[in-house]
Design a protein around this motif. Structure first.
Motif, PDB file in Angstrom:
ATOM      1  N   TYR A 279       0.856  -1.177   0.000  1.00  0.00           N
ATOM      2  CA  TYR A 279       0.000   0.000   0.000  1.00  0.00           C
ATOM      3  C   TYR A 279       0.891   1.225   0.000  1.00  0.00           C
ATOM      4  CZ  TYR A 279      -4.326  -2.518   0.501  1.00  0.00           C
ATOM      5  OH  TYR A 279      -5.403  -3.319   0.257  1.00  0.00           O
TER       6      TYR A 279
ATOM      7  N   CYS B 297      -2.277  12.997   2.346  1.00  0.00           N
ATOM      8  CA  CYS B 297      -1.686  12.856   3.681  1.00  0.00           C
ATOM      9  C   CYS B 297      -0.708  13.983   4.005  1.00  0.00           C
ATOM     10  CB  CYS B 297      -0.966  11.511   3.786  1.00  0.00           C
ATOM     11  SG  CYS B 297      -0.258  11.174   5.412  1.00  0.00           S
TER      12      CYS B 297
ATOM     13  N   CYS C 130      -3.481   5.102  10.762  1.00  0.00           N
ATOM     14  CA  CYS C 130      -2.883   4.001  10.010  1.00  0.00           C
ATOM     15  C   CYS C 130      -1.754   3.345  10.795  1.00  0.00           C
ATOM     16  CB  CYS C 130      -2.368   4.489   8.656  1.00  0.00           C
ATOM     17  SG  CYS C 130      -1.175   5.849   8.738  1.00  0.00           S
TER      18      CYS C 130
ATOM     19  N   GLN D  68      -5.654   1.309   5.015  1.00  0.00           N
ATOM     20  CA  GLN D  68      -6.545   1.954   4.059  1.00  0.00           C
ATOM     21  C   GLN D  68      -7.936   2.141   4.652  1.00  0.00           C
ATOM     22  OE1 GLN D  68      -7.670  -0.261   0.510  1.00  0.00           O
ATOM     23  NE2 GLN D  68      -7.378   1.591  -0.710  1.00  0.00           N
TER      24      GLN D  68
ATOM     25  N   CYS E 111      -7.944   5.311   7.125  1.00  0.00           N
ATOM     26  CA  CYS E 111      -7.368   6.601   6.710  1.00  0.00           C
ATOM     27  C   CYS E 111      -8.466   7.668   6.607  1.00  0.00           C
ATOM     28  CB  CYS E 111      -6.649   6.459   5.374  1.00  0.00           C
ATOM     29  SG  CYS E 111      -5.883   7.998   4.828  1.00  0.00           S
TER      30      CYS E 111
ATOM     31  N   GLU F 247      -8.410   9.469   3.070  1.00  0.00           N
ATOM     32  CA  GLU F 247      -8.436   8.602   1.889  1.00  0.00           C
ATOM     33  C   GLU F 247      -7.192   8.770   1.028  1.00  0.00           C
ATOM     34  OE1 GLU F 247     -12.211   8.909  -0.114  1.00  0.00           O
ATOM     35  OE2 GLU F 247     -13.302   8.667   1.764  1.00  0.00           O
TER      36      GLU F 247
ATOM     37  N   TYR G 183      -3.600   3.874  -1.060  1.00  0.00           N
ATOM     38  CA  TYR G 183      -4.020   3.058  -2.191  1.00  0.00           C
ATOM     39  C   TYR G 183      -3.074   1.882  -2.355  1.00  0.00           C
ATOM     40  CZ  TYR G 183      -6.776   7.133  -3.386  1.00  0.00           C
ATOM     41  OH  TYR G 183      -7.666   8.171  -3.344  1.00  0.00           O
TER      42      TYR G 183
END
Length: 80
Positions: free
Chosen positions: A3, A9, A17, A47, A50, A53, A56
Motif C-alpha cells: 500500500y 496525507c 494508520c 486503508q 485513513c 483517503e 491506495y
C-alpha cells in the motif's frame, strides 16, 4: 505488493494508520506518513482507517501518484 500513502496525507498528523498496522511498517516523515514497501503485508487495515483517503494499493495508483511509492522507498532506504 504494497500500500502507498499519497498526497492527501501531506501535512496531516492523524496516524490512525500507524495504530492499526499489524507489522509496524508505517512511519511518520517530516510532511507525511510512509509505508515500508518491503514490510507491508497487504492487509489493508491502514486503508480502511485513513481519514483523508490517501492510501491506495500499489496496483491502483494513478500515474501522477506513483512518485509517492518512490518517495516511500527513498524514505526507508535513508532510514537504514
Amino acid at each position: 505488493m504494497s500500500y502507498v500513502i499519497t498526497a492527501p496525507c501531506i501535512g496531516e498528523k492523524f496516524g490512525e494508520c500507524v495504530e492499526v498496522c499489524p507489522v509496524d511498517c508505517i512511519l511518520e516523515g517530516d510532511e507525511m506518513f510512509f509505508i515500508d514497501p518491503d514490510l507491508c503485508i497487504d492487509c489493508g487495515a491502514c486503508q480502511a482507517v485513513c481519514p483523508v483517503e490517501a492510501i491506495y494499493h500499489e496496483e491502483d495508483l494513478l500515474p501522477e501518484d506513483e512518485k509517492y511509492f518512490d518517495k516511500a522507498k527513498e524514505f526507508f532506504a535513508a532510514a537504514e
